[in-house]
Design a protein around this motif. Structure first.
Motif, PDB file in Angstrom:
ATOM      1  N   GLY A   1      -4.917   7.299   6.753  1.00  0.00           N
ATOM      2  CA  GLY A   1      -4.593   7.467   5.344  1.00  0.00           C
ATOM      3  C   GLY A   1      -4.318   6.151   4.658  1.00  0.00           C
ATOM      4  N   MET A   2      -3.580   5.273   5.338  1.00  0.00           N
ATOM      5  CA  MET A   2      -3.283   3.964   4.757  1.00  0.00           C
ATOM      6  C   MET A   2      -4.535   3.093   4.688  1.00  0.00           C
ATOM      7  SD  MET A   2      -0.293   3.796   3.663  1.00  0.00           S
ATOM      8  CE  MET A   2       1.210   4.757   3.734  1.00  0.00           C
ATOM      9  N   ALA A   3      -5.407   3.225   5.702  1.00  0.00           N
ATOM     10  CA  ALA A   3      -6.673   2.480   5.659  1.00  0.00           C
ATOM     11  C   ALA A   3      -7.523   2.952   4.486  1.00  0.00           C
ATOM     12  CB  ALA A   3      -7.430   2.651   6.975  1.00  0.00           C
ATOM     13  N   GLY A   4      -7.588   4.294   4.303  1.00  0.00           N
ATOM     14  CA  GLY A   4      -8.320   4.831   3.168  1.00  0.00           C
ATOM     15  C   GLY A   4      -7.716   4.393   1.851  1.00  0.00           C
ATOM     16  N   ALA A   5      -6.372   4.410   1.778  1.00  0.00           N
ATOM     17  CA  ALA A   5      -5.697   3.968   0.558  1.00  0.00           C
ATOM     18  C   ALA A   5      -5.968   2.492   0.289  1.00  0.00           C
ATOM     19  CB  ALA A   5      -4.193   4.217   0.675  1.00  0.00           C
ATOM     20  N   SER A   6      -6.019   1.683   1.353  1.00  0.00           N
ATOM     21  CA  SER A   6      -6.303   0.252   1.178  1.00  0.00           C
ATOM     22  C   SER A   6      -7.699   0.044   0.605  1.00  0.00           C
ATOM     23  CB  SER A   6      -6.181  -0.482   2.520  1.00  0.00           C
ATOM     24  OG  SER A   6      -4.858  -0.453   2.997  1.00  0.00           O
TER      25      SER A   6
ATOM     26  N   PHE B   1      -7.543   1.089  -3.084  1.00  0.00           N
ATOM     27  CA  PHE B   1      -6.873   0.081  -3.900  1.00  0.00           C
ATOM     28  C   PHE B   1      -7.684  -1.209  -3.965  1.00  0.00           C
ATOM     29  CE2 PHE B   1      -2.807   2.400  -2.541  1.00  0.00           C
ATOM     30  CZ  PHE B   1      -2.854   3.220  -3.658  1.00  0.00           C
ATOM     31  N   ASP B   2      -8.512  -1.438  -2.933  1.00  0.00           N
ATOM     32  CA  ASP B   2      -9.412  -2.592  -2.969  1.00  0.00           C
ATOM     33  C   ASP B   2     -10.379  -2.457  -4.143  1.00  0.00           C
ATOM     34  OD1 ASP B   2     -10.710  -4.954  -2.078  1.00  0.00           O
ATOM     35  OD2 ASP B   2     -12.229  -3.753  -1.066  1.00  0.00           O
ATOM     36  N   LEU B   3     -10.896  -1.231  -4.339  1.00  0.00           N
ATOM     37  CA  LEU B   3     -11.770  -0.996  -5.493  1.00  0.00           C
ATOM     38  C   LEU B   3     -10.988  -1.144  -6.794  1.00  0.00           C
ATOM     39  CD1 LEU B   3     -14.427   1.808  -5.852  1.00  0.00           C
ATOM     40  CD2 LEU B   3     -12.860   1.338  -7.720  1.00  0.00           C
ATOM     41  N   MET B   4      -9.781  -0.548  -6.832  1.00  0.00           N
ATOM     42  CA  MET B   4      -8.976  -0.609  -8.050  1.00  0.00           C
ATOM     43  C   MET B   4      -8.568  -2.032  -8.405  1.00  0.00           C
ATOM     44  SD  MET B   4      -6.403   2.626  -7.710  1.00  0.00           S
ATOM     45  CE  MET B   4      -6.987   4.320  -7.580  1.00  0.00           C
ATOM     46  N   ASP B   5      -8.402  -2.878  -7.376  1.00  0.00           N
ATOM     47  CA  ASP B   5      -7.936  -4.244  -7.612  1.00  0.00           C
ATOM     48  C   ASP B   5      -9.060  -5.224  -7.906  1.00  0.00           C
ATOM     49  OD1 ASP B   5      -5.377  -3.385  -7.183  1.00  0.00           O
ATOM     50  OD2 ASP B   5      -5.290  -4.024  -5.093  1.00  0.00           O
ATOM     51  N   THR B   6     -10.313  -4.758  -7.805  1.00  0.00           N
ATOM     52  CA  THR B   6     -11.431  -5.637  -8.134  1.00  0.00           C
ATOM     53  C   THR B   6     -11.312  -6.084  -9.582  1.00  0.00           C
ATOM     54  OG1 THR B   6     -12.849  -4.471  -6.567  1.00  0.00           O
ATOM     55  CG2 THR B   6     -13.938  -5.839  -8.207  1.00  0.00           C
ATOM     56  N   GLU B   7     -11.539  -7.366  -9.812  1.00  0.00           N
ATOM     57  CA  GLU B   7     -11.394  -7.895 -11.161  1.00  0.00           C
ATOM     58  C   GLU B   7     -12.341  -7.182 -12.119  1.00  0.00           C
ATOM     59  OE1 GLU B   7      -9.350 -10.099 -12.591  1.00  0.00           O
ATOM     60  OE2 GLU B   7      -8.237 -10.147 -10.694  1.00  0.00           O
ATOM     61  N   PRO B   8     -11.816  -6.611 -13.201  1.00  0.00           N
ATOM     62  CA  PRO B   8     -12.696  -5.944 -14.161  1.00  0.00           C
ATOM     63  C   PRO B   8     -13.518  -6.952 -14.948  1.00  0.00           C
ATOM     64  CG  PRO B   8     -10.469  -6.029 -15.022  1.00  0.00           C
ATOM     65  CD  PRO B   8     -10.411  -6.593 -13.623  1.00  0.00           C
ATOM     66  N   GLU B   9     -14.466  -6.428 -15.686  1.00  0.00           N
ATOM     67  CA  GLU B   9     -15.302  -7.275 -16.521  1.00  0.00           C
ATOM     68  C   GLU B   9     -14.432  -7.936 -17.584  1.00  0.00           C
ATOM     69  OE1 GLU B   9     -19.818  -6.852 -18.230  1.00  0.00           O
ATOM     70  OE2 GLU B   9     -18.468  -5.165 -18.459  1.00  0.00           O
ATOM     71  N   VAL B  10     -14.444  -9.257 -17.606  1.00  0.00           N
ATOM     72  CA  VAL B  10     -13.603 -10.007 -18.542  1.00  0.00           C
ATOM     73  C   VAL B  10     -14.241  -9.957 -19.932  1.00  0.00           C
ATOM     74  CG1 VAL B  10     -12.605 -12.250 -19.094  1.00  0.00           C
ATOM     75  CG2 VAL B  10     -12.789 -11.517 -16.707  1.00  0.00           C
ATOM     76  N   ASP B  11     -13.450  -9.621 -20.916  1.00  0.00           N
ATOM     77  CA  ASP B  11     -13.955  -9.549 -22.286  1.00  0.00           C
ATOM     78  C   ASP B  11     -12.891 -10.111 -23.229  1.00  0.00           C
ATOM     79  OD1 ASP B  11     -15.242  -9.040 -24.607  1.00  0.00           O
ATOM     80  OD2 ASP B  11     -15.377  -6.862 -24.379  1.00  0.00           O
ATOM     81  N   ASN B  12     -13.095 -11.366 -23.624  1.00  0.00           N
ATOM     82  CA  ASN B  12     -12.166 -12.014 -24.553  1.00  0.00           C
ATOM     83  C   ASN B  12     -12.739 -12.080 -25.962  1.00  0.00           C
ATOM     84  OD1 ASN B  12     -10.304 -12.570 -22.447  1.00  0.00           O
ATOM     85  ND2 ASN B  12     -11.527 -14.350 -21.827  1.00  0.00           N
ATOM     86  N   GLY B  13     -13.783 -11.305 -26.207  1.00  0.00           N
ATOM     87  CA  GLY B  13     -14.442 -11.358 -27.506  1.00  0.00           C
ATOM     88  C   GLY B  13     -13.581 -10.807 -28.625  1.00  0.00           C
TER      89      GLY B  13
ATOM     90  N   THR C   1       0.838  -1.204   0.000  1.00  0.00           N
ATOM     91  CA  THR C   1       0.000   0.000   0.000  1.00  0.00           C
ATOM     92  C   THR C   1       0.866   1.243   0.000  1.00  0.00           C
ATOM     93  OG1 THR C   1      -1.727  -1.185   1.227  1.00  0.00           O
ATOM     94  CG2 THR C   1      -1.844   1.213   1.211  1.00  0.00           C
ATOM     95  N   VAL C   2       1.919   1.219   0.826  1.00  0.00           N
ATOM     96  CA  VAL C   2       2.853   2.348   0.871  1.00  0.00           C
ATOM     97  C   VAL C   2       3.498   2.547  -0.493  1.00  0.00           C
ATOM     98  CG1 VAL C   2       4.925   3.272   1.960  1.00  0.00           C
ATOM     99  CG2 VAL C   2       3.302   1.930   3.313  1.00  0.00           C
ATOM    100  N   LYS C   3       3.931   1.451  -1.122  1.00  0.00           N
ATOM    101  CA  LYS C   3       4.575   1.546  -2.435  1.00  0.00           C
ATOM    102  C   LYS C   3       3.634   2.140  -3.474  1.00  0.00           C
ATOM    103  CE  LYS C   3       7.791  -2.331  -1.791  1.00  0.00           C
ATOM    104  NZ  LYS C   3       8.161  -3.703  -2.235  1.00  0.00           N
ATOM    105  N   ARG C   4       2.366   1.749  -3.407  1.00  0.00           N
ATOM    106  CA  ARG C   4       1.417   2.240  -4.405  1.00  0.00           C
ATOM    107  C   ARG C   4       1.095   3.715  -4.192  1.00  0.00           C
ATOM    108  NH1 ARG C   4      -3.164  -2.332  -5.316  1.00  0.00           N
ATOM    109  NH2 ARG C   4      -3.804  -0.821  -6.905  1.00  0.00           N
TER     110      ARG C   4
END
Length: 652
Positions: free
Chosen positions: A348-353, A356-368, A32-35
């Motif tokens: 701040g780190m809790a908020g950042a976590s 980043f939890d939202l950012m790390d959520t798997e996006p909609e997969v589209d292999n079309g 989290t600190v690195k990000r």
């Protein structure tokens, strides 16, 4: 049927048992600190200048304390012995030097605040942009399983704690560390004996500060989570205010809010209580150290104890003690600041976590790989891709040998033995098989929870099936790029969403490059033109608050016009007229009949009277198709549809 559990179900912020995930110290990881630092990287030269400025400011502050010894021992004390004609030149030079150091320190403090404010706002801008971009690529399941208030908390509360971390906590911690090192070196330059006394006392202060900071930080994290719950509850109550009033639920709503608000109060009280305790406790211990250093220094001077320092052996003078007393105060201050900033760092780190939890959520997969393109017919009847808008669309299908074939977009949809469940162990659809020919109107009827909406969610690929096949013009929809698949489908939902902007903008939402004439034609097709022209500025009337100034029927008419302007070959009408009164429904139905002409249409029926002219009616029960046929056939069969039709015209 809707999602797996509404906004409060299982998702990225909930564990496998449906309980809200708690962020604690273990979640404040090095990554989290690195990000966070990675977001500062584009502004590294500004940050470097800021830290150089902080370094100069910290050293300058200590230098002013070091001036006290020569000011007293080398100038003031000798001047007192010079008689009637003292020489003030040396004293003035030292005073001007001190003034210069003070001025430089003040400028560095201003420079740090000014530049860091700009860097912080740029970082927060980048974070919000990244979050919003990621949010657009998240699957529908994410929003089915997280409250809107919880998601909004990432954009507001969590980014604000991150802002405080970057703009205040990190610079203050760095400044405090530099100050500690500078003060320690300065103290060693003055006296080893007094430094040892100070360090022994400082150990006590550090232990007390660490105890208070650990408790304060823990409660600040809990307060952050409680705040997200409060926001989510308020958002839910605002959206459901009409329901609350209709069912006289105000008292129960207040009780629910009191519960989450009381939890917030307890956590906030504990957090701020421990945080506010820091300054008086450490300040009091600092005054005690101040007195102890003065007493020990006085004893050493009185007994003429030789003084040892980094400069060697010397005689301990009053100026040295005065300078050391000032340094002892400076030694306590950064320890207090670091302890106070600990809670801000944790928050701040809790908020950042959470961010980043939202950012790390798997996006909609589209292999079309199959895309939708404009084509025109050549003289021999083959389809040829073109950049021009010909009104003829086709699926561009790459082949394994590198060649490309084209299949005209007609709206032929089939589902073969489809099984699906929002949760793997709880299937919702069982062995669904249907065939929708181009231009056919297919209706789904059944009780709430039968699986009607789920089928349309699968056609849109909001969710992917567990087993079976769904084909669109003979192409497996898993091979079609999702954006192109959804562009070929028009959807009119029961719950209408209008956006801030003009009526014309809201209609054009269905086709961003549509002309005004096309939007007006779509409104006429949906029978919305007449009421729009009666609005204050007609099509230029600005809608706000999700079209709150319009009736439910008017909002739905705009939604239908929005689907009409896209001119798709397949339409999905999810109980589109259920919220419209019978008289308005007759007007809308005529427009919808024109809209549906020549298109494949899937209708989720609320009123059975709206589907009797469908080509095929599918009766669903607990995720299975139990009857199929047209209205006359199903009435003749005297099965479930017959009982529904003759018993009540309303399913729900």
């Amino acid at each position: 049927m809707g999602g797996p559990g509404g906004r409060g179900g299982h998702g990225a912020r909930f564990d496998e048992n449906g309980n809200r995930k708690k962020i604690d110290f273990k979640s404040i990881r090095l990554d989290t600190v690195k990000r966070v630092l990675a977001y500062l990287a584009p502004y590294k030269w500004r940050v470097i200048l800021v830290f150089i400025s902080i370094l100069i400011s910290a050293v300058g502050s200590i230098a002013t304390s070091m001036f006290i010894r020569p000011l007293i021992d080398d100038y003031i004390a000798p001047l007192l012995l010079q008689g009637d004609n003292p020489d003030y030149s040396g004293l003035l030079r030292l005073i001007f030097t001190m003034a210069g150091v003070y001025a430089l320190t003040t400028f560095c403090g201003w420079f740090t605040s000014r530049v860091m404010a700009g860097v912080t706002q740029r970082v927060i801008h980048d974070v919000r942009t990244t979050m919003f971009d990621k949010m657009q690529r998240l699957p529908i399941k994410y929003f089915d399983t997280n409250t809107y208030g919880d998601v909004m908390s990432c954009y507001t509360n969590d980014t604000d704690t991150l802002r405080q971390l970057i703009s205040q906590a990190l610079p203050n911690v760095f400044s405090s560390c530099i100050t500690l090192i500078s003060v320690l070196v300065s103290m060693l330059l003055l006296s080893f004996w007094l430094t040892i006394v100070s360090l022994i006392f400082v150990v006590l202060i550090v232990f007390v500060s660490a105890y208070i900071a650990s408790h304060s930080g823990r409660y600040f994290v809990r307060m952050q989570n409680s705040l997200a719950r409060v926001n989510g509850y308020i958002e839910e109550m605002i959206n459901g205010q009409r329901v609350v009033k209709v069912f006289c639920h105000e008292k129960k709503a207040n009780e629910g809010f009191e519960e989450v608000n009381e939890t917030m109060r307890r956590n906030a009280t504990a957090a701020t209580g421990y945080s506010n305790m820091m300054m008086p406790v450490t300040g009091g211990l600092g005054y005690a150290l101040y007195v102890i250093v003065a007493i020990v220094g006085g004893v050493l001077v009185a007994y003429k104890v030789p003084n040892l320092s980094l400069a060697g052996w010397s005689v301990l003078g009053v100026g040295t003690i005065a300078s050391f007393v000032q340094l002892s105060r400076s030694f306590i201050m950064p320890i207090t600041q670091v302890s106070q900033q600990a809670s801000s760092v944790v928050m701040g780190m809790a908020g950042a976590s959470r961010i980043f939890d939202l950012m790390d959520t798997e996006p909609e997969v589209d292999n079309g790989t199959v895309t939708l393109v404009n084509v025109q017919r050549s003289q021999d009847g083959t389809l040829v891709e073109t950049e021009e808008r010909t009104g003829i669309w086709a699926w561009r299908i790459p082949q394994e040998d590198g060649s490309v074939t084209y299949t005209e977009l007609k709206g032929h949809v089939t589902m073969q033995e489809v099984d699906f469940g929002y949760v793997p162990e709880k299937p919702v659809l069982h062995d669904i098989t249907l065939y929708a020919e181009p231009g056919q109107k297919v209706a789904f009827v059944g009780a709430t929870g039968a699986g009607k909406t789920t089928i349309t969610n699968l056609i849109n690929r909001f969710y992917d099936i567990d087993d079976g096949k769904i084909r669109y013009d003979g192409v497996n929809i898993n091979r079609i790029r999702k954006a192109d698949l959804r562009r070929s489908l028009g959807v009119v939902l029961q719950d209408v969403n209008l956006f801030t902007g003009t009526v014309m903008d809201n209609i054009r939402y269905g086709k961003l490059d549509a002309t005004d004439e096309e939007c007006i034609a779509a409104a006429k097709l949906a029978n919305a033109h007449h009421f729009i022209m009666r609005l204050p500025q007609g099509y230029d009337t600005v809608l706000k608050g999700d079209g709150s100034g319009l009736s439910q029927g008017q909002r739905q008419l705009i939604s239908i016009a929005r689907a009409a302007v896209a001119d798709p070959p397949v339409m999905i009408l999810d109980e589109a007229t259920s919220s419209i009164d019978t008289r308005t429904e007759a007007i809308v139905q005529r427009g919808m009949d024109a809209l549906m002409e020549g298109r494949t249409v899937f209708v989720i029926a609320h009123r059975l009277s709206t589907v009797h002219n469908s080509d095929v009616i599918m009766v669903l029960d607990h995720g299975k198709i139990i009857e199929r046929g047209n209205h006359e056939q199903l009435i003749a069969n005297k099965g479930q549809y017959y009982r529904l039709y003759t018993g009540a015209f309303e399913l729900e």
